[in-house]
Write an enzyme that holds these catalytic residues in place. Structure first.
Site, PDB file in Angstrom:
ATOM      1  N   HIS A   1      -9.449   1.211   4.567  1.00 23.53           N
ATOM      2  CA  HIS A   1      -8.232   1.481   5.134  1.00 23.53           C
ATOM      3  C   HIS A   1      -8.555   2.422   6.506  1.00 23.53           C
ATOM      4  O   HIS A   1      -9.275   3.314   6.247  1.00 23.53           O
ATOM      5  CB  HIS A   1      -7.132   2.098   4.267  1.00 23.53           C
TER       6      HIS A   1
ATOM      7  N   SER B   1       3.055  -2.239  10.227  1.00 18.87           N
ATOM      8  CA  SER B   1       4.649  -2.257  10.351  1.00 18.87           C
ATOM      9  C   SER B   1       4.926  -3.501  10.250  1.00 18.87           C
ATOM     10  O   SER B   1       6.047  -4.022  10.788  1.00 18.87           O
ATOM     11  CB  SER B   1       4.783  -1.798  11.955  1.00 18.87           C
TER      12      SER B   1
ATOM     13  N   GLY C   1       2.091   2.222  10.679  1.00 18.72           N
ATOM     14  CA  GLY C   1       3.026   3.404  10.851  1.00 18.72           C
ATOM     15  C   GLY C   1       3.703   3.544  11.740  1.00 18.72           C
ATOM     16  O   GLY C   1       4.269   4.715  12.125  1.00 18.72           O
TER      17      GLY C   1
ATOM     18  N   GLU D   1      -5.655  -5.131  10.304  1.00 22.54           N
ATOM     19  CA  GLU D   1      -4.597  -4.134  10.497  1.00 22.54           C
ATOM     20  C   GLU D   1      -4.965  -3.302  11.949  1.00 22.54           C
ATOM     21  O   GLU D   1      -5.826  -2.220  11.793  1.00 22.54           O
ATOM     22  CB  GLU D   1      -4.708  -2.820   9.125  1.00 22.54           C
TER      23      GLU D   1
ATOM     24  N   ASN E   1       0.948  -1.319  -0.070  1.00 17.58           N
ATOM     25  CA  ASN E   1       0.024   0.001   0.176  1.00 17.58           C
ATOM     26  C   ASN E   1       1.071   1.366   0.002  1.00 17.58           C
ATOM     27  O   ASN E   1       1.405   1.660   1.093  1.00 17.58           O
ATOM     28  CB  ASN E   1      -0.847  -0.038   1.304  1.00 17.58           C
ATOM     29  N   TRP E   2       1.044   1.826  -0.989  1.00 14.95           N
ATOM     30  CA  TRP E   2       2.127   3.012  -1.290  1.00 14.95           C
ATOM     31  C   TRP E   2       1.347   4.311  -0.612  1.00 14.95           C
ATOM     32  O   TRP E   2       2.152   5.208  -0.745  1.00 14.95           O
ATOM     33  CB  TRP E   2       2.332   3.255  -2.678  1.00 14.95           C
ATOM     34  N   LYS E   3       0.141   4.290  -0.386  1.00 17.61           N
ATOM     35  CA  LYS E   3      -0.375   5.417   0.371  1.00 17.61           C
ATOM     36  C   LYS E   3      -0.186   6.598  -0.611  1.00 17.61           C
ATOM     37  O   LYS E   3      -0.202   6.447  -1.719  1.00 17.61           O
ATOM     38  CB  LYS E   3      -0.061   5.665   1.692  1.00 17.61           C
TER      39      LYS E   3
ATOM     40  N   GLU F   1      -6.831   4.739   7.607  1.00 13.39           N
ATOM     41  CA  GLU F   1      -6.410   6.020   7.316  1.00 13.39           C
ATOM     42  C   GLU F   1      -7.930   6.851   6.670  1.00 13.39           C
ATOM     43  O   GLU F   1      -8.188   7.996   6.963  1.00 13.39           O
ATOM     44  CB  GLU F   1      -5.244   6.320   6.450  1.00 13.39           C
TER      45      GLU F   1
ATOM     46  N   GLY G   1       2.769  -1.023   4.201  1.00 12.88           N
ATOM     47  CA  GLY G   1       2.841   0.097   3.862  1.00 12.88           C
ATOM     48  C   GLY G   1       4.239   0.916   3.720  1.00 12.88           C
ATOM     49  O   GLY G   1       5.230   0.715   2.591  1.00 12.88           O
ATOM     50  N   GLY G   2       4.909   1.140   4.973  1.00 14.68           N
ATOM     51  CA  GLY G   2       6.361   1.675   4.754  1.00 14.68           C
ATOM     52  C   GLY G   2       7.350   0.741   3.926  1.00 14.68           C
ATOM     53  O   GLY G   2       8.174   1.128   3.085  1.00 14.68           O
TER      54      GLY G   2
HETATM   55  P1  PGA Z   1       2.692   0.172   7.553  1.00 16.98           P
HETATM   56  O1  PGA Z   1       1.312   0.406   6.963  1.00 16.98           O
HETATM   57  O2  PGA Z   1       3.024  -1.148   7.318  1.00 16.98           O
HETATM   58  O3  PGA Z   1       3.526   1.413   7.157  1.00 16.98           O
HETATM   59  O4  PGA Z   1       2.341   0.206   9.087  1.00 16.98           O
HETATM   60  C1  PGA Z   1       0.305  -0.462   6.691  1.00 16.98           C
HETATM   61  C2  PGA Z   1      -0.982  -0.028   6.010  1.00 16.98           C
HETATM   62  O5  PGA Z   1      -1.396   1.070   6.672  1.00 16.98           O
HETATM   63  O6  PGA Z   1      -1.344  -0.789   5.207  1.00 16.98           O
END
Ligand code: PGA
Length: 262
Positions: free
Chosen positions: A102, A220, A180, A174, A10-12, A104, A241-242
């Site tokens: 998601h 994470s 994050g 999640e 997930n590149w956000k 967010e 994500g990251g």
């Molecule tokens: P993260 O993000 O790996 O940076 O914690 C995961 C996500 O929000 O899908």
């Protein structure tokens, strides 16, 4: 029943078109066959760039085993919905997956289980596969209501999804407190929730659908902690994500999944 791992990035809101194409090139370089051979990589692999980067990534991923997805979809076919994107528009770009719900989106953009359910319906109707995100906040976990929170999300978000449509649905657990933050759920904490989600799916759809549905862990996950998580019986991949923005790390997670392959 064997479930094929899905490793999803997930590149956000990261990566311009140029940077996204470069990231795919760098990722391909991590594999002897340039991610061209279906069996070498083992798990199914997905990357979800921002809308404006999708075209460049679809092009860069041509001829590889990479799937490309979006990070959201609107439920209407078209109309006066400034800033939104429809399923038909997404399909036209050549993608086949979409992330929905998601945390967010829920936290910063007012998404509710009701709107998430409508988006899930629209995605399936458009022929897109869904990665449905659910998860509890830290306060909810500390109040010992994780299971209730997740169950309500799963039931409401899947809403009118029929058993035969579940083949096109992946669930991503999640925990909001792990996203994050660098604070990953322990293997046991994650497995417990995954197991409960699968038990709920069995009640909703029967044992076969529950056994076939992939449930990813997100929050994470990285090259170092992925082995323990992926080795859990009910964890069928990751939504990352990251670490998905770093080609070596993302490739390491893919290779780890391949080695563990259930
Ligand atoms: P993260 O993000 O790996 O940076 O914690 C995961 C996500 O929000 O899908």
């Amino acid at each position: 029943m064997a479930r094929r791992f899905l490793i999803a990035g997930n590149w956000k809101m990261n990566m311009t078109a140029a940077a996204g194409a470069q990231l795919i090139a760098d990722l391909k370089a991590q594999f002897d066959c340039g991610m061209k051979c279906a069996n070498t990589e083992g798990p199914e692999v997905l990357v979800c760039p921002p809308f404006t980067t999708i075209a460049a990534v679809v092009k860069a991923a041509e001829g590889t085993v990479l799937n490309v997805g979006a990070q959201n979809i609107h439920w209407a076919e078209k109309g006066a919905f400034t800033g939104e994107i429809s399923g038909e528009m997404l399909k036209e770009t050549g993608i086949n997956y979409v992330i929905i719900g998601h945390s967010e989106r829920r936290q910063y953009f007012g998404e509710t289980d009701e709107t998430v359910a409508k988006r899930v319906q629209a995605a399936l109707a458009s022929g897109l596969k869904v990665v449905l995100c659910v998860g509890e906040t830290l306060a909810q976990r500390e109040s010992n209501i994780t299971d209730e929170v997740i169950a309500l999300q799963v039931k409401t978000d899947l809403g009118a999804v029929a058993a035969d449509q579940m083949a096109n649905v992946v669930i991503a657990y999640e925990p909001v407190w792990a996203i994050g933050t660098g604070k990953v759920a322990t293997d046991e904490q994650a497995e417990e929730v995954h197991k409960n989600i699968r038990a709920l799916l069995a009640k909703m759809y029967g044992a076969d659908v529950a056994a076939a549905t992939r449930i990813l862990y997100g929050g994470s996950m990285n090259a170092k902690n992925c082995a323990g998580l992926l080795a859990q019986p009910d964890i069928d991949g990751g939504l990352i994500g990251g670490a998905a923005l770093k080609p070596v790390d993302f490739a390491t997670i893919i290779k780890t999944a391949k080695d563990i392959a259930k």
